[in-house]
Design a protein around this motif. Structure first.
Motif, PDB file in Angstrom:
ATOM      1  N   ARG A  26     -17.289 -22.819 -33.416  1.00 17.94           N
ATOM      2  CA  ARG A  26     -16.618 -23.500 -32.294  1.00 17.94           C
ATOM      3  C   ARG A  26     -15.357 -24.250 -32.720  1.00 17.94           C
ATOM      4  O   ARG A  26     -14.531 -24.587 -31.881  1.00 17.94           O
ATOM      5  N   HIS A  27     -15.227 -24.536 -34.014  1.00 20.94           N
ATOM      6  CA  HIS A  27     -14.144 -25.405 -34.473  1.00 20.94           C
ATOM      7  C   HIS A  27     -12.819 -24.648 -34.521  1.00 20.94           C
ATOM      8  O   HIS A  27     -12.733 -23.580 -35.127  1.00 20.94           O
ATOM      9  N   HIS A  28     -11.790 -25.227 -33.930  1.00 21.67           N
ATOM     10  CA  HIS A  28     -10.491 -24.555 -33.842  1.00 21.67           C
ATOM     11  C   HIS A  28      -9.851 -24.362 -35.207  1.00 21.67           C
ATOM     12  O   HIS A  28      -9.027 -23.455 -35.387  1.00 21.67           O
ATOM     13  N   PRO A  56      -7.098 -21.207 -40.705  1.00 25.01           N
ATOM     14  CA  PRO A  56      -8.460 -21.711 -40.535  1.00 25.01           C
ATOM     15  C   PRO A  56      -9.224 -21.733 -41.861  1.00 25.01           C
ATOM     16  O   PRO A  56      -9.007 -20.874 -42.721  1.00 25.01           O
ATOM     17  N   GLU A  74     -13.402 -20.930 -39.443  1.00 23.59           N
ATOM     18  CA  GLU A  74     -13.754 -19.537 -39.161  1.00 23.59           C
ATOM     19  C   GLU A  74     -15.058 -19.224 -39.873  1.00 23.59           C
ATOM     20  O   GLU A  74     -15.237 -19.575 -41.045  1.00 23.59           O
TER      21      GLU A  74
END
Length: 341
Positions: free
Chosen positions: A28-30, A7, A33
């Motif tokens: 929220r973003h996969h 990430p 981080e």
């Protein structure tokens, strides 16, 4: 060399309305981080701790750079006048930087960001979210494809409400040093759209007025700008934040050799008119809703695409949609307009 599949770690500097939005979207973003939150306002810490548990808070960028956890990207979402210095501090620290609009208030500072990014081998992204708006992306495509032929006239109107609910005493908004002017804080992303689609402008003339902001701001609330397009054709930019109670519109009208079009709405969110030779208007995806700041609103909330582009570019799966060099051009254009004040 860091594993590109890990990430992308973000430290957010400035956690006001927009900075908090960046933090929420990163969390929220996969592929991202949230590594740290930075703000001089310690009163924000309790609510931030509740919303982003286990994310450390730092009271200054200097404190973070000395003692904070490692990150890949520094997002600068502080008052405009601080952007350049903080972005360069991040670049010198080995971080990529994401800089909220405008990237600087002076072209010399914007140039320094570009040079520092080159020297450090880091990426500098400018946030110009209008580029992700479906009507704007469509306009860019048809202009690049030559469907308009020679562009004759471009008319850009930005009529918003920014009153005492926005320019509150004791804040940075409305000050010359930290805000810079109406074109910088409110409408630089529309100047970016003009440059992105139609190129540079020349032969600028301008008139400025202050109708309702005397005592609220240190600069104009309205302006009338005329110019020629470097590629041929002419244009006007009319703007005001003296609109009563709520935003009126932001719109772009184009008269060209092979037809005319108009993108309008409060946030330039819909194609109101399109009549082009041998062309059928496609159905565009819906535009994101406006950024909501309570009593007032901003332009379309496209920051999720900004975060996505940064993650993919840092992981070497894409390229920057808005780089610092283009951010520099926007600052330079606004600086040339304001030189006429």
């Amino acid at each position: 060399m860091r594993n590109l599949s890990l990430p992308v770690r973000f430290a957010i500097c400035g956690v006001g309305h927009i900075g908090r939005r960046h933090a929420t979207l990163v969390a929220r973003h996969h592929g991202a981080e949230l590594a740290a939150l930075i703000d001089v306002r310690s009163d924000l810490q309790p609510s931030l701790a509740a919303e982003f548990p286990d994310v450390p808070f730092f009271a200054s960028l200097e404190e973070y750079l000395q003692n904070g956890p490692a990150a890949d990207v520094l997002t600068v979402a502080t008052p405009n006048g601080l952007h350049a210095r903080q972005a360069m501090a991040g670049l010198h620290h080995g971080l990529h930087v994401v800089i909220e609009k405008p990237i600087a208030l002076h072209s010399a500072d914007a140039e320094a960001i570009v040079q520092t990014a080159r020297q450090t081998g880091r990426l500098a992204f400018g946030v110009m979210q209008n580029r992700y708006s479906p009507p704007a992306a469509w306009l860019k495509q048809i202009v690049d494809e030559g469907r308009l032929g020679q562009v004759f006239l471009v008319q850009l109107n930005c009529f918003w409400n920014r009153d005492a609910r926005y320019y509150q005493p004791g804040g940075w908004k409305g000050t010359q040093a930290l805000d810079g002017g109406t074109l910088f804080t409110q409408f630089s992303h529309f100047v970016d759209l003009l440059y992105w689609v139609f190129g540079d402008i020349t032969n600028i003339s301008a008139r400025f007025r202050d109708f309702t902001h005397e005592g609220l701001t240190e600069f104009e609330d309205s302006g009338l700008v005329t110019f020629d397009l470097a590629r041929g054709g002419s244009g006007t930019l009319s703007y005001s934040t003296a609109v009563w109670d709520r935003n009126l519109e932001s719109s772009l009208t184009v008269v060209a050799e092979r037809g005319s079009l108009r993108i309008a709405g409060q946030y330039m969110d819909k194609v109101e008119y399109c009549h082009l030779q041998d062309y059928q208007m496609p159905v565009l995806p819906p535009t994101s809703p406006a950024n909501d700041y309570g009593p007032f609103q901003g332009s379309a909330a496209n920051h999720v695409q900004v975060i996505e582009n940064v993650v993919e570019t840092v992981q070497q799966r894409s390229h920057a949609t808005t780089n610092a060099l283009e951010g520099l051009k926007v600052v330079e254009i606004i600086e040339r307009i304001y030189a006429l004040r």
